[in-house]
Scaffold this motif. Structure first.
Motif, short mmCIF file in Angstrom:
data_model
loop_
_atom_site.label_atom_id
_atom_site.label_comp_id
_atom_site.label_asym_id
_atom_site.label_seq_id
_atom_site.Cartn_x
_atom_site.Cartn_y
_atom_site.Cartn_z
N GLU A 5 0.83 -1.20 0.00
CA GLU A 5 0.00 0.00 0.00
C GLU A 5 0.87 1.26 0.00
O GLU A 5 0.59 2.21 -0.73
CB GLU A 5 -0.93 -0.01 1.21
CG GLU A 5 -1.83 1.19 1.30
CD GLU A 5 -2.95 1.19 0.26
OE1 GLU A 5 -3.70 2.17 0.22
OE2 GLU A 5 -3.06 0.23 -0.51
N VAL A 6 1.93 1.29 0.78
CA VAL A 6 2.83 2.45 0.79
C VAL A 6 3.47 2.61 -0.58
O VAL A 6 3.51 3.71 -1.14
CB VAL A 6 3.90 2.33 1.90
CG1 VAL A 6 4.93 3.44 1.79
CG2 VAL A 6 3.25 2.36 3.27
N ARG A 8 2.33 1.58 -3.42
CA ARG A 8 1.28 1.99 -4.37
C ARG A 8 1.01 3.49 -4.26
O ARG A 8 0.90 4.19 -5.27
CB ARG A 8 -0.01 1.20 -4.10
CG ARG A 8 -1.12 1.49 -5.10
CD ARG A 8 -2.41 0.78 -4.73
NE ARG A 8 -3.05 1.35 -3.56
CZ ARG A 8 -3.82 2.44 -3.59
NH1 ARG A 8 -4.03 3.08 -4.70
NH2 ARG A 8 -4.37 2.89 -2.48
N LEU A 9 0.93 3.99 -3.03
CA LEU A 9 0.66 5.41 -2.84
C LEU A 9 1.82 6.26 -3.35
O LEU A 9 1.59 7.31 -3.97
CB LEU A 9 0.39 5.70 -1.36
CG LEU A 9 -0.95 5.18 -0.84
CD1 LEU A 9 -1.01 5.29 0.68
CD2 LEU A 9 -2.11 5.92 -1.49
N LEU A 12 1.54 6.39 -7.03
CA LEU A 12 0.42 7.25 -7.45
C LEU A 12 0.79 8.72 -7.51
O LEU A 12 0.22 9.46 -8.29
CB LEU A 12 -0.78 7.07 -6.52
CG LEU A 12 -1.68 5.88 -6.78
CD1 LEU A 12 -2.76 5.80 -5.70
CD2 LEU A 12 -2.33 5.98 -8.15
N THR A 13 1.72 9.14 -6.67
CA THR A 13 2.10 10.56 -6.68
C THR A 13 2.78 10.93 -7.98
O THR A 13 2.72 12.08 -8.39
CB THR A 13 3.04 10.91 -5.52
OG1 THR A 13 4.30 10.26 -5.71
CG2 THR A 13 2.45 10.56 -4.17
N ARG A 45 0.97 8.71 7.31
CA ARG A 45 0.08 7.93 6.44
C ARG A 45 -0.96 8.86 5.82
O ARG A 45 -1.23 8.81 4.61
CB ARG A 45 -0.62 6.83 7.24
CG ARG A 45 -1.58 6.01 6.41
CD ARG A 45 -2.30 4.97 7.30
NE ARG A 45 -3.11 4.08 6.50
CZ ARG A 45 -4.37 4.35 6.15
NH1 ARG A 45 -4.95 5.47 6.56
NH2 ARG A 45 -5.05 3.50 5.42
N LEU A 48 0.63 11.03 3.18
CA LEU A 48 0.94 10.26 1.98
C LEU A 48 -0.32 10.01 1.16
O LEU A 48 -0.32 10.16 -0.06
CB LEU A 48 1.61 8.94 2.36
CG LEU A 48 2.06 8.04 1.21
CD1 LEU A 48 2.99 8.77 0.25
CD2 LEU A 48 2.73 6.79 1.76
N ILE A 49 -1.41 9.67 1.83
CA ILE A 49 -2.69 9.47 1.13
C ILE A 49 -3.13 10.76 0.47
O ILE A 49 -3.56 10.77 -0.69
CB ILE A 49 -3.76 8.94 2.10
CG1 ILE A 49 -3.44 7.50 2.49
CG2 ILE A 49 -5.16 9.05 1.49
CD1 ILE A 49 -4.30 6.95 3.61
N ALA A 52 -1.05 11.50 -2.57
CA ALA A 52 -1.36 10.56 -3.65
C ALA A 52 -2.74 10.83 -4.25
O ALA A 52 -3.14 10.16 -5.19
CB ALA A 52 -1.28 9.13 -3.14
N ASP A 55 -7.85 8.48 -0.93
CA ASP A 55 -8.02 7.03 -0.85
C ASP A 55 -8.95 6.57 -1.98
O ASP A 55 -10.09 6.20 -1.75
CB ASP A 55 -8.61 6.67 0.52
CG ASP A 55 -8.05 5.37 1.04
OD1 ASP A 55 -7.21 4.77 0.37
OD2 ASP A 55 -8.47 4.98 2.14
N ALA A 58 -6.54 3.49 -8.28
CA ALA A 58 -5.51 4.05 -9.16
C ALA A 58 -6.15 4.64 -10.41
O ALA A 58 -7.01 4.01 -11.02
CB ALA A 58 -4.50 2.98 -9.54
#
Length: 94
Positions: A5-6, A8-9, A12-13, A45, A48-49, A52, A55, A58
């Motif tokens: 998950e980290v 992936r985030l 995404l950025t 967290r 980061l969300i 990105a 929530d 993608a």
């Protein structure tokens, strides 16, 4: 948050780990530990969300980074990152 998950985030950025770490106020080493599964603090967290894009699933195309986030970085980082990606073949057209 699981390690994938980290990662992936961060992906995404659309930014490098160095830029993401700077944006959320941590070190690249901490970001890498979190990607491997170490516990991430709740405030980091959430940041980061947010960086990105929330929530959400993608996006099908690269997302636009809000100007407020980009304003946090020195201009040389914003110039060097696309140059680095174009050399590595990872720069995509928006």
């Amino acid at each position: 948050m699981e390690k994938t998950e980290v990662a992936r985030l961060v992906a995404l950025t659309g930014l490098s780990k160095q830029v993401v770490a700077t944006a959320i106020g941590t070190s690249v080493a901490s970001l890498r530990r979190w990607e491997r599964g170490d516990s991430i603090p709740d405030d980091k967290r959430a940041e980061l969300i947010s960086l990105a894009g929330g929530d959400r699933p993608a996006p099908t195309s690269p997302r636009k980074i809000p100007a407020a986030h980009l304003a946090q970085f020195p201009s040389h980082m914003l110039i060097e990152e696309p140059a680095r990606r174009s050399q590595g073949g990872t720069l995509r057209d928006a």
